[in-house]
Design a protein around this motif. Sequence first.
Motif, PDB file in Angstrom:
ATOM      1  N   GLY A 281       0.818  -1.215   0.000  1.00 45.49           N
ATOM      2  CA  GLY A 281       0.000   0.000   0.000  1.00 45.49           C
ATOM      3  C   GLY A 281       0.847   1.259   0.000  1.00 45.49           C
ATOM      4  N   ASN A 282       1.902   1.273   0.822  1.00 44.91           N
ATOM      5  CA  ASN A 282       2.778   2.440   0.870  1.00 44.91           C
ATOM      6  C   ASN A 282       3.562   2.612  -0.422  1.00 44.91           C
ATOM      7  OD1 ASN A 282       1.869   3.059   3.396  1.00 44.91           O
ATOM      8  ND2 ASN A 282       3.681   2.332   4.487  1.00 44.91           N
ATOM      9  N   ARG A 283       3.952   1.508  -1.035  1.00 45.82           N
ATOM     10  CA  ARG A 283       4.658   1.622  -2.314  1.00 45.82           C
ATOM     11  C   ARG A 283       3.749   2.196  -3.392  1.00 45.82           C
ATOM     12  NH1 ARG A 283       7.092  -3.234  -0.408  1.00 45.82           N
ATOM     13  NH2 ARG A 283       5.579  -4.564  -1.480  1.00 45.82           N
ATOM     14  N   ARG A 284       2.481   1.836  -3.375  1.00 48.97           N
ATOM     15  CA  ARG A 284       1.538   2.426  -4.328  1.00 48.97           C
ATOM     16  C   ARG A 284       1.396   3.926  -4.074  1.00 48.97           C
ATOM     17  NH1 ARG A 284      -1.210  -2.621  -3.626  1.00 48.97           N
ATOM     18  NH2 ARG A 284      -2.478  -1.794  -1.911  1.00 48.97           N
ATOM     19  N   ARG A 285       1.341   4.285  -2.790  1.00 45.85           N
ATOM     20  CA  ARG A 285       1.247   5.708  -2.457  1.00 45.85           C
ATOM     21  C   ARG A 285       2.467   6.481  -2.975  1.00 45.85           C
ATOM     22  NH1 ARG A 285      -0.619   3.240   2.544  1.00 45.85           N
ATOM     23  NH2 ARG A 285      -2.761   3.904   3.001  1.00 45.85           N
ATOM     24  N   MET A 286       3.648   5.969  -2.685  1.00 44.96           N
ATOM     25  CA  MET A 286       4.858   6.696  -3.049  1.00 44.96           C
ATOM     26  C   MET A 286       5.028   6.775  -4.570  1.00 44.96           C
ATOM     27  SD  MET A 286       5.666   7.703  -0.186  1.00 44.96           S
ATOM     28  CE  MET A 286       6.978   8.710  -0.868  1.00 44.96           C
ATOM     29  N   SER A 408      -3.073  18.460  -1.782  1.00 50.33           N
ATOM     30  CA  SER A 408      -4.199  17.856  -1.049  1.00 50.33           C
ATOM     31  C   SER A 408      -4.287  16.359  -1.314  1.00 50.33           C
ATOM     32  CB  SER A 408      -5.508  18.539  -1.439  1.00 50.33           C
ATOM     33  OG  SER A 408      -5.767  18.408  -2.822  1.00 50.33           O
ATOM     34  N   TYR A 409      -4.065  15.941  -2.550  1.00 52.01           N
ATOM     35  CA  TYR A 409      -4.152  14.517  -2.876  1.00 52.01           C
ATOM     36  C   TYR A 409      -3.007  13.739  -2.211  1.00 52.01           C
ATOM     37  CZ  TYR A 409      -5.040  10.323  -5.667  1.00 52.01           C
ATOM     38  OH  TYR A 409      -5.341   9.035  -6.057  1.00 52.01           O
ATOM     39  N   SER A 410      -1.817  14.302  -2.227  1.00 51.34           N
ATOM     40  CA  SER A 410      -0.668  13.631  -1.601  1.00 51.34           C
ATOM     41  C   SER A 410      -0.864  13.479  -0.106  1.00 51.34           C
ATOM     42  CB  SER A 410       0.621  14.415  -1.882  1.00 51.34           C
ATOM     43  OG  SER A 410       0.890  14.469  -3.263  1.00 51.34           O
ATOM     44  N   VAL A 411      -1.399  14.511   0.545  1.00 53.52           N
ATOM     45  CA  VAL A 411      -1.600  14.468   1.991  1.00 53.52           C
ATOM     46  C   VAL A 411      -2.703  13.487   2.365  1.00 53.52           C
ATOM     47  CG1 VAL A 411      -2.400  15.813   3.968  1.00 53.52           C
ATOM     48  CG2 VAL A 411      -0.699  16.775   2.418  1.00 53.52           C
ATOM     49  N   PRO A 415      -1.407   7.734   5.400  1.00 51.99           N
ATOM     50  CA  PRO A 415      -1.887   7.540   6.781  1.00 51.99           C
ATOM     51  C   PRO A 415      -1.068   8.386   7.745  1.00 51.99           C
ATOM     52  CG  PRO A 415      -0.546   5.679   6.097  1.00 51.99           C
ATOM     53  CD  PRO A 415      -0.705   6.543   4.878  1.00 51.99           C
ATOM     54  N   TYR A 416      -1.611   8.622   8.928  1.00 53.84           N
ATOM     55  CA  TYR A 416      -0.970   9.559   9.854  1.00 53.84           C
ATOM     56  C   TYR A 416       0.481   9.186  10.144  1.00 53.84           C
ATOM     57  CZ  TYR A 416       0.311  12.200  13.932  1.00 53.84           C
ATOM     58  OH  TYR A 416       0.991  13.028  14.790  1.00 53.84           O
ATOM     59  N   SER A 417       0.752   7.901  10.357  1.00 54.63           N
ATOM     60  CA  SER A 417       2.086   7.481  10.818  1.00 54.63           C
ATOM     61  C   SER A 417       3.197   7.875   9.867  1.00 54.63           C
ATOM     62  CB  SER A 417       2.110   5.966  11.051  1.00 54.63           C
ATOM     63  OG  SER A 417       1.828   5.281   9.846  1.00 54.63           O
ATOM     64  N   ILE A 418       2.901   7.987   8.571  1.00 52.07           N
ATOM     65  CA  ILE A 418       3.950   8.349   7.608  1.00 52.07           C
ATOM     66  C   ILE A 418       3.601   9.643   6.868  1.00 52.07           C
ATOM     67  CG2 ILE A 418       4.694   5.957   7.264  1.00 52.07           C
ATOM     68  CD1 ILE A 418       3.120   6.015   4.585  1.00 52.07           C
ATOM     69  N   ARG A 419       2.589  10.362   7.354  1.00 47.79           N
ATOM     70  CA  ARG A 419       2.135  11.550   6.612  1.00 47.79           C
ATOM     71  C   ARG A 419       3.223  12.599   6.520  1.00 47.79           C
ATOM     72  NH1 ARG A 419      -3.237  12.754   8.678  1.00 47.79           N
ATOM     73  NH2 ARG A 419      -3.816  11.060   7.261  1.00 47.79           N
ATOM     74  N   ALA A 420       3.880  12.921   7.628  1.00 45.98           N
ATOM     75  CA  ALA A 420       4.904  13.964   7.610  1.00 45.98           C
ATOM     76  C   ALA A 420       6.089  13.551   6.739  1.00 45.98           C
ATOM     77  CB  ALA A 420       5.370  14.271   9.036  1.00 45.98           C
ATOM     78  N   LYS A 421       6.555  12.304   6.912  1.00 46.92           N
ATOM     79  CA  LYS A 421       7.706  11.844   6.122  1.00 46.92           C
ATOM     80  C   LYS A 421       7.351  11.720   4.635  1.00 46.92           C
ATOM     81  CE  LYS A 421      10.231   9.352   9.761  1.00 46.92           C
ATOM     82  NZ  LYS A 421       9.428   9.800  10.901  1.00 46.92           N
ATOM     83  N   GLY A 422       6.164  11.200   4.359  1.00 47.87           N
ATOM     84  CA  GLY A 422       5.754  11.077   2.958  1.00 47.87           C
ATOM     85  C   GLY A 422       5.612  12.425   2.287  1.00 47.87           C
ATOM     86  N   PHE A 423       5.107  13.414   3.028  1.00 48.15           N
ATOM     87  CA  PHE A 423       4.955  14.741   2.442  1.00 48.15           C
ATOM     88  C   PHE A 423       6.305  15.415   2.253  1.00 48.15           C
ATOM     89  CE2 PHE A 423       3.545  19.295   2.708  1.00 48.15           C
ATOM     90  CZ  PHE A 423       2.868  19.290   1.497  1.00 48.15           C
TER      91      PHE A 423
END
Length: 556
Positions: A281-286, A408-411, A415-423
């Motif tokens: 799921g995270n790989r799809r997000r990134m 907005s779409y990226s944020v 999920p919260y746990s990786i929101r800051a790092k992913g952004f």
Amino acid sequence: MGAGAVVATADKQNYADLIDKSRPWWQNRRLLALNGWIVLLLITSSTNGYDGSMMNGLQSLPQWVLYFHNPSGGMLGLLNAIQNIGCLCAYPFSPYVTDGLGRRTAILIGATIMLIATAIQTASNSVNMFIGARFLIGFGLTFAAAAAPLLVTEIAYPSQRGQATSMYNTLWYFGSIVAAWTTFGTFTIPSSWAWRIPSLLQGLPSLIQIFLIWFVPESPRWLVRKGRETQALRTLAYYHANGNEQDPLVEYEFEEIKTAIKLDQEVSANVGWLSLVKTPGNRRRMRIILALAFFSQWSGNGLVSYYLKRVCDSVGITDPTTQLLINGILNIFNFFVAVVAGLLCDKAGRRKLFIISTVGMLIFWTVQTICFSLYAQHGNPAVGRAVIGFIFVYYLFYDLAFTPLIVSYSVEILPYSIRAKGFVVFNFAVSASVVFNQCVFRFPGSLLPHADHDVLTHAVGQVREPDRTQCSWLEVLRAQLLVLVYVCWLAFEAVFVFIFVIETKNRTLEETAALFDGAEQAEQIAQHAAEVAKASEDDEKAGSIEVVNAKSEDSI
């Protein structure tokens, strides 16, 4: 994609029905106050937009060109890119400040650094001092820009979250408009204050934030993560339900936040950078986030964002006043389109807007490329003006999605746990692509060889018509190849968006995250939400029975 149905069903049955529809939001004083604080956060983006437009305007100001000895080539590229280089240097630190000290503290730190930097920029007496100040502006901007959109999306009223977060990147153009018309207004000042005044005004948003950030509510999700659940509940109740902690919507939000954060903690007790790619799921997000970051800067818009003067020069529009007017009008046009698109994001849908945007950009960049090539060959002024016209049409489609939605779409898909790092990864990719544009993939020297000199001679009242017979065929070829490359790249963007971008409209942050993590987490969140809704209904029924009994006793 099986999780989508589960989430959508829960969303329809529980979440949407809990929204207060008894009166418009503008008649609710606390929602008005909340949206006022959100506007304060949104102006962080205006600081960034101000910088890009200011640098465009300064390049058309003879006073700035003369003061810094006509910077060109690599020096001009560095002047434009140094702010983003400063951003790159701050990215390793910003997520720890945002997650550790809180969203508000990160914004305060960033605004303070930017305010100091703009003072240095305004007082610059050498090009090196100017470059150093712009580096500091970028460094401070990273802390504020990494936290502000997260805080917006985490405190916004649920039914307004999509529009509020979409306005973040849209406000880039507000700052750009102010800068464009400021440089136009100071054009006639016969001293260095023609460029010092725009530099000074760049610090105004940061000054406002430093004084008012203390009154902005902290993120309820950050508070829950830090064990301050009572404060989180109080914040949600105060702004989303006029202080009623037993309001069904508040209970739903609060329980959903706690459940989602608990699930995140169970999956990864120590969330590090590798968490961004550990799960499918995270790989799809990134994959989507990184693609949108690069698309936002490599769609051809970079040529206009920082090199509008050179584009104008290359199609025969060399008068500084005309260039400043084009810059100002283009930014107003972009702002208007982006605001409308951002407000329609929940009705039209994110996926549809991205598809229309990329296909439209592909079509009109191709038309623009044809006109540019014809002008390079024949020098017809009408064709040159057509290039500028198609830039406006191209930006209309760019602004449908890549201005309001990329943040907005990226944020919202993180999920919260990786929101800051992913952004932070998203912002790093944006800055890296901008630096590449400005230092490596720059628009070539003007097809009119005397265009740079014309800016200098304009300041002393000398006018000289450009001599096209001296135009370098190599520069013409390079410019044509540059715009042609973007045609191929935009075709790739359209295919990518069609295949990978998932619709997320009308879902909570936790439900959106479940789209990427499979049916199991979606079912857990949906089931928990259903339990909360049922409990609220039971409480309401019990309350109604008590009221009836009380009335019966009174009548007896």
